[in-house]
Design a protein around this motif. Structure first.
Motif, PDB file in Angstrom:
ATOM      1  N   GLY A 102      37.204  -2.304 -13.894  1.00 14.22           N
ATOM      2  CA  GLY A 102      36.355  -1.200 -14.325  1.00 14.22           C
ATOM      3  C   GLY A 102      35.701  -0.434 -13.196  1.00 14.22           C
ATOM      4  N   PHE A 103      35.997  -0.797 -11.944  1.00 10.80           N
ATOM      5  CA  PHE A 103      35.359  -0.112 -10.811  1.00 10.80           C
ATOM      6  C   PHE A 103      35.868   1.327 -10.703  1.00 10.80           C
ATOM      7  CE2 PHE A 103      35.446   0.957  -6.208  1.00 10.80           C
ATOM      8  CZ  PHE A 103      34.076   1.046  -6.020  1.00 10.80           C
ATOM      9  N   GLN A 104      34.921   2.269 -10.702  1.00 14.39           N
ATOM     10  CA  GLN A 104      35.263   3.693 -10.632  1.00 14.39           C
ATOM     11  C   GLN A 104      34.644   4.376  -9.414  1.00 14.39           C
ATOM     12  OE1 GLN A 104      37.402   5.146 -12.661  1.00 14.39           O
ATOM     13  NE2 GLN A 104      37.674   3.290 -13.906  1.00 14.39           N
ATOM     14  N   GLY A 105      34.163   3.610  -8.459  1.00 11.96           N
ATOM     15  CA  GLY A 105      33.609   4.202  -7.246  1.00 11.96           C
ATOM     16  C   GLY A 105      32.104   4.196  -7.170  1.00 11.96           C
ATOM     17  N   ASP A 106      31.432   3.816  -8.269  1.00 12.46           N
ATOM     18  CA  ASP A 106      29.972   3.763  -8.269  1.00 12.46           C
ATOM     19  C   ASP A 106      29.541   2.360  -7.883  1.00 12.46           C
ATOM     20  OD1 ASP A 106      27.281   3.886  -8.655  1.00 12.46           O
ATOM     21  OD2 ASP A 106      27.376   4.909 -10.584  1.00 12.46           O
ATOM     22  N   VAL A 107      29.158   2.188  -6.611  1.00  5.38           N
ATOM     23  CA  VAL A 107      28.812   0.860  -6.111  1.00  5.38           C
ATOM     24  C   VAL A 107      27.582   0.315  -6.816  1.00  5.38           C
ATOM     25  CG1 VAL A 107      28.157  -0.452  -4.058  1.00  5.38           C
ATOM     26  CG2 VAL A 107      29.846   1.386  -3.878  1.00  5.38           C
ATOM     27  N   GLY A 108      26.611   1.188  -7.102  1.00  2.11           N
ATOM     28  CA  GLY A 108      25.381   0.732  -7.721  1.00  2.11           C
ATOM     29  C   GLY A 108      25.570   0.190  -9.119  1.00  2.11           C
ATOM     30  N   GLU A 109      26.594   0.674  -9.830  1.00  2.84           N
ATOM     31  CA  GLU A 109      26.845   0.245 -11.205  1.00  2.84           C
ATOM     32  C   GLU A 109      28.020  -0.721 -11.303  1.00  2.84           C
ATOM     33  OE1 GLU A 109      24.908   1.040 -13.659  1.00  2.84           O
ATOM     34  OE2 GLU A 109      23.622   2.338 -12.456  1.00  2.84           O
ATOM     35  N   ALA A 110      28.559  -1.157 -10.171  1.00  3.47           N
ATOM     36  CA  ALA A 110      29.786  -1.959 -10.183  1.00  3.47           C
ATOM     37  C   ALA A 110      29.552  -3.385 -10.651  1.00  3.47           C
ATOM     38  CB  ALA A 110      30.432  -1.965  -8.797  1.00  3.47           C
ATOM     39  N   GLY A 111      28.353  -3.935 -10.463  1.00  2.00           N
ATOM     40  CA  GLY A 111      28.057  -5.258 -10.993  1.00  2.00           C
ATOM     41  C   GLY A 111      28.259  -6.411 -10.038  1.00  2.00           C
ATOM     42  N   LEU A 112      28.740  -6.157  -8.809  1.00  2.00           N
ATOM     43  CA  LEU A 112      28.910  -7.217  -7.819  1.00  2.00           C
ATOM     44  C   LEU A 112      28.160  -6.839  -6.549  1.00  2.00           C
ATOM     45  CD1 LEU A 112      32.658  -8.387  -7.892  1.00  2.00           C
ATOM     46  CD2 LEU A 112      30.649  -9.685  -8.596  1.00  2.00           C
ATOM     47  N   PRO A 113      27.408  -7.783  -5.971  1.00  2.00           N
ATOM     48  CA  PRO A 113      26.755  -7.505  -4.693  1.00  2.00           C
ATOM     49  C   PRO A 113      27.792  -7.254  -3.605  1.00  2.00           C
ATOM     50  CG  PRO A 113      25.838  -9.476  -5.730  1.00  2.00           C
ATOM     51  CD  PRO A 113      27.067  -9.106  -6.500  1.00  2.00           C
ATOM     52  N   SER A 114      27.395  -6.520  -2.583  1.00  2.00           N
ATOM     53  CA  SER A 114      28.339  -6.146  -1.531  1.00  2.00           C
ATOM     54  C   SER A 114      28.896  -7.355  -0.796  1.00  2.00           C
ATOM     55  CB  SER A 114      27.662  -5.198  -0.529  1.00  2.00           C
ATOM     56  OG  SER A 114      26.487  -5.802   0.010  1.00  2.00           O
ATOM     57  N   ASP A 115      28.090  -8.417  -0.631  1.00  2.00           N
ATOM     58  CA  ASP A 115      28.607  -9.588   0.077  1.00  2.00           C
ATOM     59  C   ASP A 115      29.720 -10.273  -0.706  1.00  2.00           C
ATOM     60  OD1 ASP A 115      26.775 -10.295  -1.875  1.00  2.00           O
ATOM     61  OD2 ASP A 115      26.171 -12.129  -0.852  1.00  2.00           O
ATOM     62  N   GLN A 116      29.625 -10.268  -2.040  1.00  2.00           N
ATOM     63  CA  GLN A 116      30.677 -10.859  -2.861  1.00  2.00           C
ATOM     64  C   GLN A 116      31.934  -9.986  -2.852  1.00  2.00           C
ATOM     65  OE1 GLN A 116      29.236 -11.857  -6.766  1.00  2.00           O
ATOM     66  NE2 GLN A 116      27.524 -13.069  -5.994  1.00  2.00           N
ATOM     67  N   VAL A 117      31.744  -8.676  -2.782  1.00  2.00           N
ATOM     68  CA  VAL A 117      32.897  -7.774  -2.691  1.00  2.00           C
ATOM     69  C   VAL A 117      33.647  -8.024  -1.386  1.00  2.00           C
ATOM     70  CG1 VAL A 117      33.627  -5.370  -2.581  1.00  2.00           C
ATOM     71  CG2 VAL A 117      31.786  -6.034  -4.121  1.00  2.00           C
ATOM     72  N   ARG A 118      32.904  -8.218  -0.304  1.00  2.00           N
ATOM     73  CA  ARG A 118      33.551  -8.473   0.990  1.00  2.00           C
ATOM     74  C   ARG A 118      34.316  -9.790   0.964  1.00  2.00           C
ATOM     75  NH1 ARG A 118      28.966  -5.656   3.157  1.00  2.00           N
ATOM     76  NH2 ARG A 118      27.703  -7.538   3.118  1.00  2.00           N
ATOM     77  N   ILE A 119      33.800 -10.782   0.250  1.00  2.00           N
ATOM     78  CA  ILE A 119      34.511 -12.062   0.132  1.00  2.00           C
ATOM     79  C   ILE A 119      35.850 -11.854  -0.561  1.00  2.00           C
ATOM     80  CG2 ILE A 119      34.477 -14.292  -1.036  1.00  2.00           C
ATOM     81  CD1 ILE A 119      31.458 -14.380  -0.551  1.00  2.00           C
ATOM     82  N   LEU A 120      35.836 -11.116  -1.666  1.00  2.00           N
ATOM     83  CA  LEU A 120      37.078 -10.857  -2.393  1.00  2.00           C
ATOM     84  C   LEU A 120      38.057 -10.055  -1.550  1.00  2.00           C
ATOM     85  CD1 LEU A 120      35.633  -9.992  -5.921  1.00  2.00           C
ATOM     86  CD2 LEU A 120      36.968 -12.020  -5.313  1.00  2.00           C
TER      87      LEU A 120
END
Length: 244
Positions: A102-120
């Motif tokens: 469901g990610f559409q480019g809105d980081v604030g509404e994406a639902g995952l913290p940035s550190d978890q995104v970097r892990i993935l």
């Protein structure tokens, strides 16, 4: 002692990168435990070849069977342990899949913290991993994946997952950098306002201006109305005639 039925568990490999002192196992070792050897031997003994079965126990069939697969794995033990630790802060794999899809480019509404995104983004499944997972799923239908592979499979099932994760990680990093710069700018602004409203600083500069104009009297540098703040360092170079 007597030979007992083995327990097929996953042994942790402690070392410099994964010290035992930082885990619960250090306390477990200090706690200690004792077991009743006789009861273990009675419950988990391996029957001797040709021995008659104990009353109430059926004789084991002499049929070779494939070992039962409880969890599917494609990662080697070292990498499996590494990913299990890295993925520990993440939500459930199905949640990760839903948020990534469901990610559409809105980081604030994406639902995952940035550190978890970097892990993935760091541990994305490779094409070889995806092919290996498909092959295992064909061989062991209905058998669930081990925990690290569950995350890899969830990510791999999202269309264009690599582009999504890389753009998500980039935007998250960009947002963090912007927030950090804004925070630093706010501090500079607050410091400038504090200096501008400081009575003590104004008094210091007034005295310094008067002293400077006095010692520079009769020179092009005299009768100044102000000076750069770094010029305050120059006052240290002015010595009294007596050397004081």
């Amino acid at each position: 002692g007597k030979r007992l039925r083995p327990l097929f568990w996953s042994v942790l490999a402690f070392g410099q990168r994964f010290p035992k002192e930082r885990t619960i196992w250090r306390d477990v070792e200090l706690e200690g435990a004792s077991v009743r050897e006789e009861e273990l031997e009675q419950a988990f003994r391996v029957p001797q070849a040709g021995a008659a079965p104990v009353r109430g126990e059926a004789a084991p069939p002499c049929v070779d069977r494939e070992p039962e697969v409880r969890w599917m794995k494609i990662l080697d033990p070292h990498r499996s342990q590494k990913l299990a630790i890295a993925f520990r802060p993440l939500p459930e794999p199905k949640t990760v899949k839903r948020l990534l899809a469901g990610f559409q480019g809105d980081v604030g509404e994406a639902g995952l913290p940035s550190d978890q995104v970097r892990i993935l983004a760091e541990f994305m499944p490779t094409p070889e991993m995806i092919e290996g997972m498909r092959r295992e799923e064909g061989l062991h239908r209905g058998v669930p994946w081990d925990r690290p592979e569950q995350y890899l499979r969830a990510v791999a099932s999202v269309p264009h997952f690599e582009a999504r994760l890389r753009s998500w990680a980039f935007l998250a990093g960009l947002r963090e950098a912007g927030e950090e710069l804004c925070a630093k700018a706010d501090k500079v602004h607050a410091g400038a306002e504090a200096l501008g409203s400081s009575t003590a600083l104004r008094q210091l500069l007034a005295v310094a201006l008067a002293v400077g104009n006095r010692v520079n009297a009769g020179t092009p540098r005299g009768r100044a109305e102000g000076f750069s703040l770094e010029s305050l360092l120059k006052f240290d170079d002015v010595r009294a005639t007596g050397g004081g």
